[in-house]
Design a protein around this motif. Structure first.
Motif, mmCIF file in Angstrom:
data_model
loop_
_atom_site.group_PDB
_atom_site.id
_atom_site.type_symbol
_atom_site.label_atom_id
_atom_site.label_comp_id
_atom_site.label_asym_id
_atom_site.label_seq_id
_atom_site.Cartn_x
_atom_site.Cartn_y
_atom_site.Cartn_z
ATOM 1 N N MET A 1 0.962 -1.372 -0.066
ATOM 2 C CA MET A 1 0.077 0.042 -0.037
ATOM 3 C C MET A 1 0.910 1.346 0.038
ATOM 4 N N SER A 2 0.622 2.104 -1.057
ATOM 5 C CA SER A 2 1.510 3.503 -0.962
ATOM 6 C C SER A 2 0.979 4.602 -0.235
ATOM 7 N N PHE A 3 1.632 5.414 0.050
ATOM 8 C CA PHE A 3 0.964 6.554 0.952
ATOM 9 C C PHE A 3 1.511 8.009 0.065
ATOM 10 N N TYR A 4 0.661 9.063 0.519
ATOM 11 C CA TYR A 4 0.706 10.081 -0.087
ATOM 12 C C TYR A 4 1.347 11.237 0.574
ATOM 13 N N ARG A 5 2.159 12.173 -0.100
ATOM 14 C CA ARG A 5 2.824 13.293 0.333
ATOM 15 C C ARG A 5 1.605 14.488 0.584
ATOM 16 N N PRO A 6 1.805 15.297 1.414
ATOM 17 C CA PRO A 6 0.999 16.401 1.463
ATOM 18 C C PRO A 6 0.512 17.121 0.131
ATOM 19 N N ALA B 1 2.895 23.362 3.136
ATOM 20 C CA ALA B 1 1.911 23.308 4.285
ATOM 21 C C ALA B 1 1.643 22.146 4.720
ATOM 22 N N PRO B 2 2.338 21.415 5.475
ATOM 23 C CA PRO B 2 2.245 19.952 5.790
ATOM 24 C C PRO B 2 1.298 20.022 6.781
ATOM 25 N N PHE B 3 0.144 20.238 7.027
ATOM 26 C CA PHE B 3 -0.746 20.207 8.036
ATOM 27 C C PHE B 3 -2.403 20.157 7.502
ATOM 28 N N ILE B 4 -3.289 19.834 8.203
ATOM 29 C CA ILE B 4 -4.752 19.820 7.742
ATOM 30 C C ILE B 4 -5.091 21.302 7.593
ATOM 31 N N TRP B 5 -5.377 21.620 6.321
ATOM 32 C CA TRP B 5 -5.691 23.166 5.958
ATOM 33 C C TRP B 5 -7.015 23.388 6.659
ATOM 34 N N LEU C 1 -2.982 18.725 15.986
ATOM 35 C CA LEU C 1 -2.588 17.325 15.218
ATOM 36 C C LEU C 1 -1.363 17.299 14.102
ATOM 37 N N GLY C 2 -1.007 18.977 13.698
ATOM 38 C CA GLY C 2 -0.153 18.804 12.733
ATOM 39 C C GLY C 2 -0.227 17.870 11.585
ATOM 40 N N ASP C 3 0.776 17.036 11.315
ATOM 41 C CA ASP C 3 0.693 16.156 10.088
ATOM 42 C C ASP C 3 0.337 14.817 10.301
ATOM 43 N N LEU C 4 -0.274 14.676 11.433
ATOM 44 C CA LEU C 4 -0.490 13.349 11.891
ATOM 45 C C LEU C 4 -1.129 12.335 11.147
ATOM 46 N N THR C 5 -2.306 12.898 10.398
ATOM 47 C CA THR C 5 -3.152 12.281 9.434
ATOM 48 C C THR C 5 -2.667 12.416 8.030
ATOM 49 N N LEU C 6 -1.697 13.190 7.499
ATOM 50 C CA LEU C 6 -1.640 13.497 6.227
ATOM 51 C C LEU C 6 -1.085 12.214 5.431
ATOM 52 N N GLY C 7 -1.479 11.940 4.235
ATOM 53 C CA GLY C 7 -1.061 10.946 3.424
ATOM 54 C C GLY C 7 -1.468 9.732 3.728
ATOM 55 N N ALA C 8 -2.379 9.527 4.696
ATOM 56 C CA ALA C 8 -2.832 8.332 5.060
ATOM 57 C C ALA C 8 -3.843 7.631 4.216
ATOM 58 N N ARG C 9 -3.876 6.190 4.209
ATOM 59 C CA ARG C 9 -4.687 5.603 3.596
ATOM 60 C C ARG C 9 -5.716 4.843 4.255
ATOM 61 N N THR C 10 -6.878 4.371 3.492
ATOM 62 C CA THR C 10 -8.022 3.628 4.040
ATOM 63 C C THR C 10 -7.681 2.303 3.841
ATOM 64 N N PRO C 11 -7.567 1.394 4.750
ATOM 65 C CA PRO C 11 -7.304 0.068 4.463
ATOM 66 C C PRO C 11 -8.387 -0.826 4.093
ATOM 67 N N ALA C 12 -9.189 -0.700 3.059
ATOM 68 C CA ALA C 12 -10.596 -1.249 2.778
ATOM 69 C C ALA C 12 -10.235 -2.637 2.087
ATOM 70 N N ARG C 13 -10.927 -3.587 2.125
ATOM 71 C CA ARG C 13 -10.801 -4.784 1.505
ATOM 72 C C ARG C 13 -12.328 -5.012 0.951
ATOM 73 N N VAL C 14 -13.059 -4.146 0.851
ATOM 74 C CA VAL C 14 -14.397 -4.409 0.486
ATOM 75 C C VAL C 14 -14.947 -2.864 -0.338
ATOM 76 N N ALA C 15 -15.375 -3.253 -1.502
ATOM 77 C CA ALA C 15 -15.617 -1.915 -2.440
ATOM 78 C C ALA C 15 -17.109 -1.924 -2.913
ATOM 79 N N VAL C 16 -17.497 -0.837 -3.179
ATOM 80 C CA VAL C 16 -18.770 -0.695 -3.901
ATOM 81 C C VAL C 16 -18.552 0.035 -5.068
ATOM 82 N N LEU C 17 -19.192 -0.497 -6.213
ATOM 83 C CA LEU C 17 -18.847 0.084 -7.593
ATOM 84 C C LEU C 17 -20.129 1.096 -8.019
ATOM 85 N N PHE C 18 -19.592 2.257 -8.263
ATOM 86 C CA PHE C 18 -20.298 3.456 -8.640
ATOM 87 C C PHE C 18 -19.913 4.054 -10.253
#
Length: 673
Positions: A1-6, A11-15, A385-402
């Motif tokens: 699983m890859s993670f994202y930069r800000p 501005a590496p924080f929640i805007w 919180l600073g950059d605590l949550t930045l770049g995080a991914r959601t570890p989902a194993r189930v998906a809904v198609l739209f």
């Protein structure tokens, strides 16, 4: 699983911030705005969204002086900038001098000047002026050290049916089909003797014209979505040529019906969207919209560009957000992938149609109001919180198609019921999963599926050959597919598959559909399990014939009582289920719960009803958002062998987590002391 930069490393924080419209206010107010923004921790100001005539009062005259002053004040106050191009509402002088910029309605009538998004997306004049103003803004402000992102236009919207669009549409069709013979074949125009013998005969699907050819109506929706996207790309490219390192976005609107946002997301550096749920909205429906926007770029965090701090003004009843709900819904967005918490608007307008829309600063202009206090407290909390949550991914194993094009085709279909509620149908299945407490991704017809154990594709009426093959391969390799009534009916040109539904999924599902019964709104049938359990169903009921699948449950009434209502077909290493009707929520929740358990997909914490637990993961941390969507205090039991740190309350918790009404916690597991 890859993670994202800000989104922007500057501005590496929640805007935290939102729309600021200083052009509506005299300069004497601007200094007070700077003082109040500091107090509210309002760090990112979106400036210039509807300022075209203020920036360009005449065709040959520009006035950037006022914006220079505003930016100087914002910069001196330490604010960051989200600079917008003003092209969502063209000036009156443009509409008056160049009437081709005005869009035409569904009858082909040129509309009068007014409102917003009231332009023809294919007007060369509009495109010229839009690129021109975007270029001038980039040249003047592109090197500002506090410029975080470009915000192109605003809430792209209304389709156009003018003669310019009609001619461009014909060119779009030539490129798509190559020949008139191919178009006639794909559109099935021999129906009612509607065969075209010259390209010039093809017109948009006017309200008083041709709407019986569904290939035409479907293609025109594709064309208009592409046309508006071209407008975005023209401005984006003008900005990027001068500021290649500044990210570029525009604000989307959830499940807006006229634009294929999946295609749009490919052209955006980051998805941004405006979240305006009903005050009494089911939190599952809000979560669905956030997950959809996170899914548009395959899991990349998005920007919550707008939400109201207090109330809206355009719904039938515009109730206030109760104390605590702004904080709760803001963290709901962050939990599902937002890297910002922003508002419309900073200061409440004194006049026109948004004077009763909520704002951080109310008409009183005071900082001791409930709303200002809640915004300020939330802003301070986000800073901690600073950059605590930045770049995080959601570890989902189930998906809904739209899928937007599937939605468009369903909308155009005449029968078996009219109208059909595709979005509500998808949300119903999502909601049943959400109540299991597991993370969910929203995927699309071109999404990769390898990471998912379970994919649910409700009412997949329009099925592309590429998706059918991808689903077949994924199931054969071990995936579990669930699809439903009214799936696999037509191809991308809205032609029914030879052999009928489920079309290319017939082998994977192990069945074919003989007939489809339509039920009146007050009618119900039943789904009966072998152990005697019964559940209500309605709307549509497929009469299926099995070709290898087994019936798990059957219909309980009418002439097709005893025929399969829910089937399972082993296929390769995987399995495919078919739910041949619109089942009540209770069945979906119980069945999906059992199915997830079989796959070992479990919630991160077991929480009481009304409390949502959402995991997000970075490269080194696993965070749990715990959100109480109820107006009563709730207690969440914690694993006895674990200790958690609540980053919001800044304390350690063990054994139980007590949440106030509308309370939120952000937990991180730690070694027990």
């Amino acid at each position: 699983m890859s993670f994202y930069r800000p989104i922007n490393p500057r501005a590496p924080f929640i805007w935290h911030g939102g729309d600021y419209n200083p052009e509506q206010w005299p300069p004497a107010v601007w200094d007070e705005d700077m003082r109040l923004m500091q107090q509210a921790r309002f760090r990112v100001a979106t400036v210039g969204v509807f300022s075209w005539v203020t920036l360009q009062p005449e065709e040959e005259r520009y006035d950037f002086g006022w914006l220079d002053q505003v930016i100087e004040k914002l910069s001196a106050a330490g604010r960051w900038l989200c600079l917008a191009t003003p092209t969502a509402a063209q000036p009156a002088w443009m509409s008056q001098r160049y009437p081709d910029v005005l869009r035409a309605d569904e009858y082909g009538r040129r509309v009068h000047h007014g409102g917003r998004t009231n332009y023809c997306p294919n007007s060369p004049t509009y495109r010229h002026f839009a690129v021109q103003i975007a270029t001038r803004l980039a040249q003047r402000y592109g090197q500002l050290p506090n410029l975080l992102i470009w915000h192109v236009s605003n809430e792209y919207a209304t389709p156009c049916y003018c003669t310019t669009c009609a001619e461009k549409f014909r060119g779009w069709l030539r490129a798509r089909y190559g020949s008139l013979e191919e178009l006639n074949a794909r559109w099935w125009t021999r129906f009612w003797s509607h065969t075209y013998t010259d390209w010039s005969q093809i017109e948009p699907p006017y309200a008083n014209g041709e709407r019986s050819i569904h290939g035409l109506t479907l293609d025109y929706r594709r064309f208009q979505s592409d046309s508006l996207l071209e407008c975005f790309c023209l401005e984006r490219d003008a900005l990027r040529a001068i500021t290649p390192d500044v990210p570029i976005t525009t604000n989307l609107m959830g499940t807006y019906p006229h634009l294929n946002y999946r295609r749009w997301a490919r052209e955006m550096d980051v998805v941004a969207w405006d979240c305006y749920p009903w005050p009494n909205a089911d939190p599952a429906d809000i979560a669905f919209s956030h997950d959809l926007n996170r899914g548009l770029r395959d899991g990349q965090p998005f920007l919550l560009m707008e939400q109201t701090p207090s109330t809206q003004n355009w719904q039938p009843v515009n109730a206030l957000k109760r104390p605590g709900v702004l904080r709760l819904w803001s963290y709901l967005a962050v939990a599902h992938g937002a890297d910002s918490v922003m508002y419309f608007q900073w200061r409440r307008s004194r006049g026109s149609c948004e004077k009763f829309h909520g704002a951080v600063v109310e008409h009183s202009g005071r900082s001791d109001t409930r709303v200002f206090r809640e915004v300020s407290e939330l802003g301070a909390e986000l800073e901690r919180l600073g950059d605590l949550t930045l770049g995080a991914r959601t570890p989902a194993r189930v998906a809904v198609l739209f899928d937007w094009e599937n939605w468009w085709a369903i909308d155009a279909a005449v029968g078996p019921i009219n109208p059909k509620e595709y979005v509500g149908f998808v949300r119903k299945h999502y909601r049943a999963l959400w109540r299991q407490g597991v993370p969910i991704d929203i995927v699309f017809s071109d999404s990769e599926l390898q990471r998912y154990a379970v994919v649910i594709a409700p009412m997949l009426y329009l099925l592309t050959p590429e998706l059918a093959e991808r689903l077949r391969h994924w199931v054969a390799e071990g995936g579990t597919l669930i699809t439903t009534v009214f799936s696999g009916v037509v191809d991308p040109h809205d032609l029914v598959f030879a052999g009928g539904p489920p079309g290319p999924l017939r082998e994977v599902l192990g069945l074919w559909v003989e007939e489809t019964d339509a039920l009146y709104p007050e009618q119900r049938n039943q789904i009966v399990w072998p152990d005697g359990r019964r559940y209500a169903c309605g709307t549509l009921c497929d009469l299926v014939r099995l070709e290898g699948a087994e019936a798990l449950a059957t219909f309980g009434a009418d002439f097709y009582a005893g025929r399969p209502a829910l089937t399972r077909n082993p296929y390769g290493k995987g399995q495919a289920f078919y739910l041949a009707t619109d089942a009540e929520a209770r069945l979906l929740e119980e069945w999906y719960g059992a199915l997830l358990a079989e796959h070992g997909i479990a919630p991160a914490l077991r929480a009481p009803a009304g409390v949502e637990v959402v995991p997000r993961e970075t490269g080194t941390r696993r965070l749990l958002f715990v959100l109480n969507h109820t107006a009563q205090p709730q207690t969440v039991p914690l694993p006895a062998e674990q200790s958690f740190h609540d980053h919001l309350a800044q304390r350690d918790v063990r054994e139980r987590l007590d949440l106030a009404a509308y309370g939120v916690a952000l937990l991180e597991r730690s070694a027990r002391a």
